[in-house]
Write a protein that holds these residues in place. Structure first.
Motif, PDB file in Angstrom:
ATOM      1  N   THR A  67       0.823  -1.208   0.000  1.00  0.00           N
ATOM      2  CA  THR A  67       0.000   0.000   0.000  1.00  0.00           C
ATOM      3  C   THR A  67       0.857   1.258   0.000  1.00  0.00           C
ATOM      4  O   THR A  67       1.862   1.349   0.725  1.00  0.00           O
ATOM      5  N   HIS A  68       0.459   2.231  -0.821  1.00  0.00           N
ATOM      6  CA  HIS A  68       1.022   3.582  -0.814  1.00  0.00           C
ATOM      7  C   HIS A  68      -0.117   4.529  -0.441  1.00  0.00           C
ATOM      8  O   HIS A  68      -1.167   4.527  -1.090  1.00  0.00           O
ATOM      9  N   GLN A  69       0.123   5.370   0.559  1.00  0.00           N
ATOM     10  CA  GLN A  69      -0.955   6.175   1.142  1.00  0.00           C
ATOM     11  C   GLN A  69      -0.618   7.659   1.024  1.00  0.00           C
ATOM     12  O   GLN A  69       0.305   8.151   1.677  1.00  0.00           O
ATOM     13  N   THR A  70      -1.370   8.366   0.171  1.00  0.00           N
ATOM     14  CA  THR A  70      -1.082   9.767  -0.122  1.00  0.00           C
ATOM     15  C   THR A  70      -1.233  10.651   1.108  1.00  0.00           C
ATOM     16  O   THR A  70      -0.382  11.494   1.392  1.00  0.00           O
ATOM     17  N   PHE A  71      -2.331  10.482   1.845  1.00  0.00           N
ATOM     18  CA  PHE A  71      -2.591  11.345   2.991  1.00  0.00           C
ATOM     19  C   PHE A  71      -2.502  10.605   4.314  1.00  0.00           C
ATOM     20  O   PHE A  71      -1.883  11.068   5.255  1.00  0.00           O
ATOM     21  N   SER A  72      -3.153   9.465   4.399  1.00  0.00           N
ATOM     22  CA  SER A  72      -3.280   8.788   5.681  1.00  0.00           C
ATOM     23  C   SER A  72      -2.185   7.753   5.835  1.00  0.00           C
ATOM     24  O   SER A  72      -1.907   6.982   4.936  1.00  0.00           O
ATOM     25  N   ILE A  88      -8.455  10.356   2.225  1.00  0.00           N
ATOM     26  CA  ILE A  88      -7.610   9.199   1.940  1.00  0.00           C
ATOM     27  C   ILE A  88      -7.540   8.965   0.442  1.00  0.00           C
ATOM     28  O   ILE A  88      -8.568   8.989  -0.249  1.00  0.00           O
ATOM     29  N   ILE A  89      -6.340   8.759  -0.086  1.00  0.00           N
ATOM     30  CA  ILE A  89      -6.130   8.117  -1.386  1.00  0.00           C
ATOM     31  C   ILE A  89      -5.078   7.044  -1.144  1.00  0.00           C
ATOM     32  O   ILE A  89      -3.900   7.354  -0.942  1.00  0.00           O
ATOM     33  N   ASN A  90      -5.492   5.800  -1.133  1.00  0.00           N
ATOM     34  CA  ASN A  90      -4.570   4.676  -0.996  1.00  0.00           C
ATOM     35  C   ASN A  90      -4.477   3.954  -2.330  1.00  0.00           C
ATOM     36  O   ASN A  90      -5.511   3.612  -2.926  1.00  0.00           O
ATOM     37  N   GLU A  91      -3.256   3.734  -2.792  1.00  0.00           N
ATOM     38  CA  GLU A  91      -3.043   2.926  -3.994  1.00  0.00           C
ATOM     39  C   GLU A  91      -2.493   1.579  -3.537  1.00  0.00           C
ATOM     40  O   GLU A  91      -1.395   1.508  -2.983  1.00  0.00           O
ATOM     41  N   ASP A  92      -3.282   0.527  -3.743  1.00  0.00           N
ATOM     42  CA  ASP A  92      -3.017  -0.777  -3.146  1.00  0.00           C
ATOM     43  C   ASP A  92      -2.872  -1.863  -4.201  1.00  0.00           C
ATOM     44  O   ASP A  92      -3.542  -1.822  -5.243  1.00  0.00           O
ATOM     45  N   ILE A  93      -2.025  -2.831  -3.892  1.00  0.00           N
ATOM     46  CA  ILE A  93      -1.959  -4.082  -4.652  1.00  0.00           C
ATOM     47  C   ILE A  93      -2.178  -5.225  -3.651  1.00  0.00           C
ATOM     48  O   ILE A  93      -1.457  -5.326  -2.652  1.00  0.00           O
ATOM     49  N   VAL A  94      -3.194  -6.044  -3.923  1.00  0.00           N
ATOM     50  CA  VAL A  94      -3.526  -7.175  -3.068  1.00  0.00           C
ATOM     51  C   VAL A  94      -3.260  -8.455  -3.862  1.00  0.00           C
ATOM     52  O   VAL A  94      -3.758  -8.625  -4.981  1.00  0.00           O
ATOM     53  N   GLN A  95      -2.467  -9.344  -3.281  1.00  0.00           N
ATOM     54  CA  GLN A  95      -2.077 -10.567  -3.966  1.00  0.00           C
ATOM     55  C   GLN A  95      -3.239 -11.567  -4.048  1.00  0.00           C
ATOM     56  O   GLN A  95      -4.221 -11.460  -3.309  1.00  0.00           O
ATOM     57  N   PRO A  96      -3.142 -12.558  -4.954  1.00  0.00           N
ATOM     58  CA  PRO A  96      -4.221 -13.540  -5.134  1.00  0.00           C
ATOM     59  C   PRO A  96      -4.556 -14.281  -3.846  1.00  0.00           C
ATOM     60  O   PRO A  96      -3.674 -14.573  -3.024  1.00  0.00           O
ATOM     61  N   THR A  97      -5.835 -14.570  -3.682  1.00  0.00           N
ATOM     62  CA  THR A  97      -6.417 -15.370  -2.583  1.00  0.00           C
ATOM     63  C   THR A  97      -6.141 -14.768  -1.210  1.00  0.00           C
ATOM     64  O   THR A  97      -6.096 -15.472  -0.207  1.00  0.00           O
ATOM     65  N   THR A  98      -5.970 -13.447  -1.146  1.00  0.00           N
ATOM     66  CA  THR A  98      -5.785 -12.758   0.131  1.00  0.00           C
ATOM     67  C   THR A  98      -6.718 -11.562   0.188  1.00  0.00           C
ATOM     68  O   THR A  98      -7.348 -11.190  -0.805  1.00  0.00           O
ATOM     69  N   GLY A  99      -6.785 -10.920   1.351  1.00  0.00           N
ATOM     70  CA  GLY A  99      -7.627  -9.738   1.461  1.00  0.00           C
ATOM     71  C   GLY A  99      -7.918  -9.372   2.887  1.00  0.00           C
ATOM     72  O   GLY A  99      -7.253  -9.811   3.825  1.00  0.00           O
ATOM     73  N   PHE A 100      -8.950  -8.552   3.058  1.00  0.00           N
ATOM     74  CA  PHE A 100      -9.313  -7.975   4.340  1.00  0.00           C
ATOM     75  C   PHE A 100     -10.580  -8.634   4.851  1.00  0.00           C
ATOM     76  O   PHE A 100     -11.622  -8.626   4.187  1.00  0.00           O
TER      77      PHE A 100
END
Length: 244
Positions: A23-28, A41-53
């Protein structure tokens, strides 16, 4: 008075790489929501396969996810279950409170996304969910209106509960687009974010952005123009946020 532009370099963003989640987070960063006006918030995220929140709670924010590539499964306490794909924008008005989960259920491909949080004008709103698709062809060499205030939006945009507009573009090398500053409330401000997809962008001819960079634009008013040109050898994918 002419527009004032201040660049926020990609490397100045907060950054954390957990392996499955980059994750890269512009403000937060570390729950610091200072932001830029109502844009928190502007978050630029990459989430790998078969994972998450897993399931987690939000309230009192307008939260939207812009899918750059890959797929993301969304489930929430309002009963919505959806797999979001490239060109989709998923919007949740968290209001008085919702829970949701977000997973990359694809077996092999990561998902690349922007997640944006905006503070609404009023608290205690009724939670709401909406997804719209804005095609690659519509964004190519065009600035597509994606989000607009609820009081004046139509079926072509998603309505948000504050004086806020979002646009997006896929600008091919050598092409230009112009943003006309919206809203009658003064002063206005604009933030531009260029995604980590390899493109380069000039703003008003003399401000240069590379992938991951952003720029704060102040001292603007309704009707002013902000001019963008793709100056690299790859498509510049970027978002424009126009707010009071």
């Amino acid at each position: 008075m002419s527009a004032q532009l201040v660049v926020r370099k990609s490397e100045d963003r907060g950054h954390a790489n957990h392996g499955w989640f980059d994750t890269h987070q512009t403000f937060s960063f570390a729950s610091n929501y200072q932001g830029f006006g109502s844009l928190k918030i502007i978050n630029e995220d990459i989430v790998q396969p078969t994972t998450g929140f897993g399931t987690h709670r939000h309230r009192e924010f307008e939260i939207f996810t812009y899918i750059i590539s890959g797929e993301l499964q969304h489930k929430d306490s309002m009963g919505n279950v959806e797999i979001l794909k490239a060109d989709d924008v998923q919007f949740t008005s968290a209001g008085t409170g919702i829970t949701h989960s977000e997973y990359n259920v694809h077996p092999t491909l990561p998902v690349h996304l922007l997640q944006i949080w905006v503070k609404p004008d009023n608290p205690n709103l009724k939670p709401r969910y909406q997804t719209m698709t804005f095609s690659e062809s519509s964004k190519t060499n065009n600035l597509v209106h994606i989000i607009s205030p609820v009081e004046d939006h139509d079926n072509s945009t998603i309505g948000i509960n504050t004086d806020f507009h979002m646009y997006a573009s896929l600008l091919e090398p050598g092409h230009k687009v112009i943003h006309i500053v919206q809203g009658s409330k003064k002063p206005r401000r604009v933030y531009i974010h260029i995604a980590n997809t390899g493109g380069k962008l000039s703003v008003n001819e003399n401000t240069m952005l590379q992938q991951g960079d952003g720029v704060f634009v102040t001292e603007v008013k309704q009707g002013d123009e902000v001019v963008f040109e793709s100056i690299g050898d790859k498509i510049a994918e970027f978002a424009v946020f126009d707010l009071a």
